[in-house]
Motif scaffolding. Structure first.
Motif, PDB file in Angstrom:
ATOM      1  N   MET A   1       0.689  10.715   9.854  1.00 41.97           N
ATOM      2  CA  MET A   1       0.734   9.874   8.703  1.00 41.97           C
ATOM      3  C   MET A   1       2.207  10.254   7.957  1.00 41.97           C
ATOM      4  O   MET A   1       2.575  11.287   7.999  1.00 41.97           O
ATOM      5  N   ILE A   2       2.548   9.189   7.328  1.00 42.45           N
ATOM      6  CA  ILE A   2       3.807   9.372   6.501  1.00 42.45           C
ATOM      7  C   ILE A   2       3.626   9.908   4.948  1.00 42.45           C
ATOM      8  O   ILE A   2       2.360   9.359   4.489  1.00 42.45           O
ATOM      9  N   ASN A   3       4.476  10.468   4.460  1.00 48.38           N
ATOM     10  CA  ASN A   3       4.490  10.842   3.100  1.00 48.38           C
ATOM     11  C   ASN A   3       5.237  10.118   2.324  1.00 48.38           C
ATOM     12  O   ASN A   3       6.504  10.291   2.516  1.00 48.38           O
ATOM     13  N   LEU A   4       4.828   9.103   1.665  1.00 56.75           N
ATOM     14  CA  LEU A   4       5.481   8.432   0.658  1.00 56.75           C
ATOM     15  C   LEU A   4       5.714   8.887  -0.470  1.00 56.75           C
ATOM     16  O   LEU A   4       6.449   8.234  -1.420  1.00 56.75           O
ATOM     17  N   LYS A   5       5.454   9.782  -0.871  1.00 56.12           N
ATOM     18  CA  LYS A   5       5.367  10.714  -2.224  1.00 56.12           C
ATOM     19  C   LYS A   5       5.265   9.719  -3.423  1.00 56.12           C
ATOM     20  O   LYS A   5       5.870   9.793  -4.519  1.00 56.12           O
ATOM     21  N   GLY A   6       4.065   9.117  -3.263  1.00 52.52           N
ATOM     22  CA  GLY A   6       3.622   8.382  -4.150  1.00 52.52           C
ATOM     23  C   GLY A   6       4.385   7.011  -4.551  1.00 52.52           C
ATOM     24  O   GLY A   6       3.901   6.187  -5.241  1.00 52.52           O
ATOM     25  N   VAL A   7       5.349   6.685  -3.623  1.00 58.74           N
ATOM     26  CA  VAL A   7       6.299   5.427  -3.844  1.00 58.74           C
ATOM     27  C   VAL A   7       5.608   4.259  -3.636  1.00 58.74           C
ATOM     28  O   VAL A   7       4.814   4.160  -2.550  1.00 58.74           O
ATOM     29  N   ASN A   8       5.503   3.039  -4.607  1.00 67.14           N
ATOM     30  CA  ASN A   8       4.968   2.040  -4.409  1.00 67.14           C
ATOM     31  C   ASN A   8       5.496   1.167  -3.273  1.00 67.14           C
ATOM     32  O   ASN A   8       7.048   1.032  -3.091  1.00 67.14           O
ATOM     33  N   LEU A   9       4.969   0.112  -2.658  1.00 67.55           N
ATOM     34  CA  LEU A   9       5.318  -0.701  -1.798  1.00 67.55           C
ATOM     35  C   LEU A   9       5.185  -2.071  -2.149  1.00 67.55           C
ATOM     36  O   LEU A   9       4.174  -2.334  -2.454  1.00 67.55           O
ATOM     37  N   TYR A  10       6.149  -2.899  -2.335  1.00 70.69           N
ATOM     38  CA  TYR A  10       6.227  -4.184  -2.566  1.00 70.69           C
ATOM     39  C   TYR A  10       6.470  -5.185  -1.612  1.00 70.69           C
ATOM     40  O   TYR A  10       7.543  -4.942  -1.183  1.00 70.69           O
ATOM     41  N   LEU A  11       5.574  -5.866  -1.429  1.00 75.37           N
ATOM     42  CA  LEU A  11       5.815  -7.084  -0.263  1.00 75.37           C
ATOM     43  C   LEU A  11       6.302  -8.079  -0.903  1.00 75.37           C
ATOM     44  O   LEU A  11       5.524  -8.754  -1.880  1.00 75.37           O
ATOM     45  N   VAL A  12       7.443  -8.577  -0.331  1.00 74.88           N
ATOM     46  CA  VAL A  12       7.883  -9.873  -0.885  1.00 74.88           C
ATOM     47  C   VAL A  12       7.999 -10.883   0.109  1.00 74.88           C
ATOM     48  O   VAL A  12       7.904 -10.524   1.517  1.00 74.88           O
ATOM     49  N   GLY A  13       8.223 -12.145  -0.018  1.00 72.76           N
ATOM     50  CA  GLY A  13       8.078 -13.245   0.958  1.00 72.76           C
ATOM     51  C   GLY A  13       7.570 -14.452   0.500  1.00 72.76           C
ATOM     52  O   GLY A  13       6.883 -14.406  -0.745  1.00 72.76           O
ATOM     53  N   MET A  14       7.588 -15.608   1.274  1.00 73.75           N
ATOM     54  CA  MET A  14       7.355 -17.005   0.833  1.00 73.75           C
ATOM     55  C   MET A  14       5.789 -16.843   0.841  1.00 73.75           C
ATOM     56  O   MET A  14       5.271 -16.310   1.391  1.00 73.75           O
ATOM     57  N   MET A  15       5.400 -17.874   0.148  1.00 73.87           N
ATOM     58  CA  MET A  15       3.924 -18.047  -0.128  1.00 73.87           C
ATOM     59  C   MET A  15       3.209 -18.535   1.274  1.00 73.87           C
ATOM     60  O   MET A  15       4.031 -18.973   2.129  1.00 73.87           O
ATOM     61  N   GLY A  16       2.154 -17.930   1.583  1.00 73.57           N
ATOM     62  CA  GLY A  16       1.574 -18.012   2.967  1.00 73.57           C
ATOM     63  C   GLY A  16       2.115 -17.117   4.288  1.00 73.57           C
ATOM     64  O   GLY A  16       1.661 -16.980   5.293  1.00 73.57           O
ATOM     65  N   CYS A  17       3.144 -16.174   3.744  1.00 68.62           N
ATOM     66  CA  CYS A  17       3.697 -15.137   4.770  1.00 68.62           C
ATOM     67  C   CYS A  17       2.705 -14.064   5.165  1.00 68.62           C
ATOM     68  O   CYS A  17       2.821 -13.272   6.122  1.00 68.62           O
ATOM     69  N   GLY A  18       1.766 -13.894   4.236  1.00 66.71           N
ATOM     70  CA  GLY A  18       0.525 -12.793   4.457  1.00 66.71           C
ATOM     71  C   GLY A  18       0.730 -11.807   3.792  1.00 66.71           C
ATOM     72  O   GLY A  18       0.320 -10.516   4.267  1.00 66.71           O
ATOM     73  N   PHE A  95      12.058  -3.545 -11.463  1.00 64.02           N
ATOM     74  CA  PHE A  95      10.851  -2.925 -11.265  1.00 64.02           C
ATOM     75  C   PHE A  95      10.702  -2.681  -9.819  1.00 64.02           C
ATOM     76  O   PHE A  95      10.120  -1.957  -9.573  1.00 64.02           O
ATOM     77  N   LEU A  96      11.074  -3.759  -9.229  1.00 64.40           N
ATOM     78  CA  LEU A  96      10.770  -3.740  -7.424  1.00 64.40           C
ATOM     79  C   LEU A  96      11.620  -2.444  -6.866  1.00 64.40           C
ATOM     80  O   LEU A  96      10.839  -1.587  -6.152  1.00 64.40           O
ATOM     81  N   GLN A  97      12.894  -2.261  -7.487  1.00 72.52           N
ATOM     82  CA  GLN A  97      13.541  -0.953  -7.034  1.00 72.52           C
ATOM     83  C   GLN A  97      13.090   0.417  -7.473  1.00 72.52           C
ATOM     84  O   GLN A  97      13.541   1.197  -6.931  1.00 72.52           O
ATOM     85  N   HIS A  98      11.757   0.205  -8.070  1.00 73.70           N
ATOM     86  CA  HIS A  98      11.392   1.666  -8.165  1.00 73.70           C
ATOM     87  C   HIS A  98      10.612   2.076  -7.023  1.00 73.70           C
ATOM     88  O   HIS A  98       9.974   3.020  -7.040  1.00 73.70           O
ATOM     89  N   GLY A  99      10.243   1.190  -6.155  1.00 71.98           N
ATOM     90  CA  GLY A  99       9.648   1.516  -4.918  1.00 71.98           C
ATOM     91  C   GLY A  99      10.276   0.846  -3.705  1.00 71.98           C
ATOM     92  O   GLY A  99      11.532   0.539  -3.736  1.00 71.98           O
ATOM     93  N   LEU A 100       9.719   0.753  -2.698  1.00 71.99           N
ATOM     94  CA  LEU A 100      10.331   0.272  -1.306  1.00 71.99           C
ATOM     95  C   LEU A 100       9.876  -1.250  -1.459  1.00 71.99           C
ATOM     96  O   LEU A 100       8.850  -1.601  -1.495  1.00 71.99           O
ATOM     97  N   VAL A 101      10.931  -2.019  -1.070  1.00 70.15           N
ATOM     98  CA  VAL A 101      10.748  -3.630  -0.954  1.00 70.15           C
ATOM     99  C   VAL A 101      10.726  -3.904   0.344  1.00 70.15           C
ATOM    100  O   VAL A 101      11.683  -3.877   1.143  1.00 70.15           O
ATOM    101  N   ILE A 102       9.606  -4.715   0.597  1.00 73.06           N
ATOM    102  CA  ILE A 102       9.466  -5.132   2.235  1.00 73.06           C
ATOM    103  C   ILE A 102       9.175  -6.603   2.132  1.00 73.06           C
ATOM    104  O   ILE A 102       8.418  -7.046   1.603  1.00 73.06           O
ATOM    105  N   TRP A 103      10.316  -7.304   2.925  1.00 74.76           N
ATOM    106  CA  TRP A 103      10.231  -8.900   3.020  1.00 74.76           C
ATOM    107  C   TRP A 103       9.471  -9.020   4.163  1.00 74.76           C
ATOM    108  O   TRP A 103       9.840  -8.951   5.582  1.00 74.76           O
ATOM    109  N   LEU A 104       8.454  -9.926   4.155  1.00 73.54           N
ATOM    110  CA  LEU A 104       7.573 -10.487   5.239  1.00 73.54           C
ATOM    111  C   LEU A 104       8.120 -11.780   5.558  1.00 73.54           C
ATOM    112  O   LEU A 104       7.903 -12.752   4.640  1.00 73.54           O
ATOM    113  N   ASP A 105       8.994 -11.854   6.625  1.00 73.45           N
ATOM    114  CA  ASP A 105       9.677 -13.326   6.813  1.00 73.45           C
ATOM    115  C   ASP A 105       9.027 -14.050   7.890  1.00 73.45           C
ATOM    116  O   ASP A 105       8.623 -13.257   9.188  1.00 73.45           O
ATOM    117  N   VAL A 106       8.726 -15.193   7.631  1.00 78.51           N
ATOM    118  CA  VAL A 106       8.036 -16.073   8.592  1.00 78.51           C
ATOM    119  C   VAL A 106       8.701 -17.134   8.770  1.00 78.51           C
ATOM    120  O   VAL A 106       9.156 -18.055   7.660  1.00 78.51           O
TER     121      VAL A 106
END
Length: 182
Positions: A1-18, A95-106
């Motif tokens: 298990m990874i320790n994220l230290k409470g950091v938010n994860l923000y999922l970005v990407g196009m509509m419909g990418c999941g 705001f996004l850069q307060h956490g980790l931004v993850i791009w789901l690319d389809v």
């Protein structure tokens, strides 16, 4: 298990990418809360996204979206599924850069297959929706590239596999601190 230290994860990407599907599964796996900014906007305004676009326009929607994101960013231990256009507003990146931004690319063709029958996407309710989708992707791709993590999804990749890829990439960024030598 990874320790994220409470950091938010923000999922970005196009509509419909999941983002919503992946976000729920990822939050469960990490023991985090899950929030979908579009759901929060609907709760806040009492209107469906399509109605907000129809009655008040995209600019108003983007203002509400930024307000919701600013409030979400004040919390920790969240996986946040964002709207596809959240990256368009510069202030949202603060705001996004307060956490980790993850791009789901389809890939565009796969997105179109997922979205062509979906009537809940206000930006696609136009005469040539596939062309609109391609234009949106072209416009947003450089913004999505600013994400901390880029996950290129394979066609028909199952959500568990997507979550596994996300966790692998996070561990590369959040390497455990080296233990001091005795």
């Amino acid at each position: 298990m990874i320790n994220l230290k409470g950091v938010n994860l923000y999922l970005v990407g196009m509509m419909g990418c999941g983002k919503s599907t992946t976000g729920r599964a990822l939050a469960k796996q990490l023991g985090y809360g899950f929030v979908d900014t579009d759901d929060l906007i609907t709760q806040l305004t009492g209107q469906a996204i399509t109605d907000i676009f129809a009655e008040s326009g995209e600019d108003y929607f983007r203002q509400v979206e930024s307000k919701v994101l600013s409030e979400v960013a004040a919390h920790t231990k969240l996986v946040v599924a964002t709207g596809g256009g959240i990256v368009l507003e510069k202030q949202n990146w603060s705001f996004l850069q307060h956490g980790l931004v993850i791009w789901l690319d389809v890939e565009a063709e796969q997105l179109w297959q997922r979205l062509q029958a979906d009537q809940s996407r206000p930006l696609l309710q136009k005469p040539n929706p596939q062309q609109v989708l391609d234009e949106l992707l072209t416009q947003r791709r450089p913004l999505y590239r600013q994400a901390d993590i880029h996950i290129l999804l394979k066609p028909d990749q199952i959500v568990e596999s997507v979550c596994e890829s996300v966790v692998q990439e996070i561990t590369k960024i959040l390497r455990p601190e080296a233990s001091p030598q005795d």
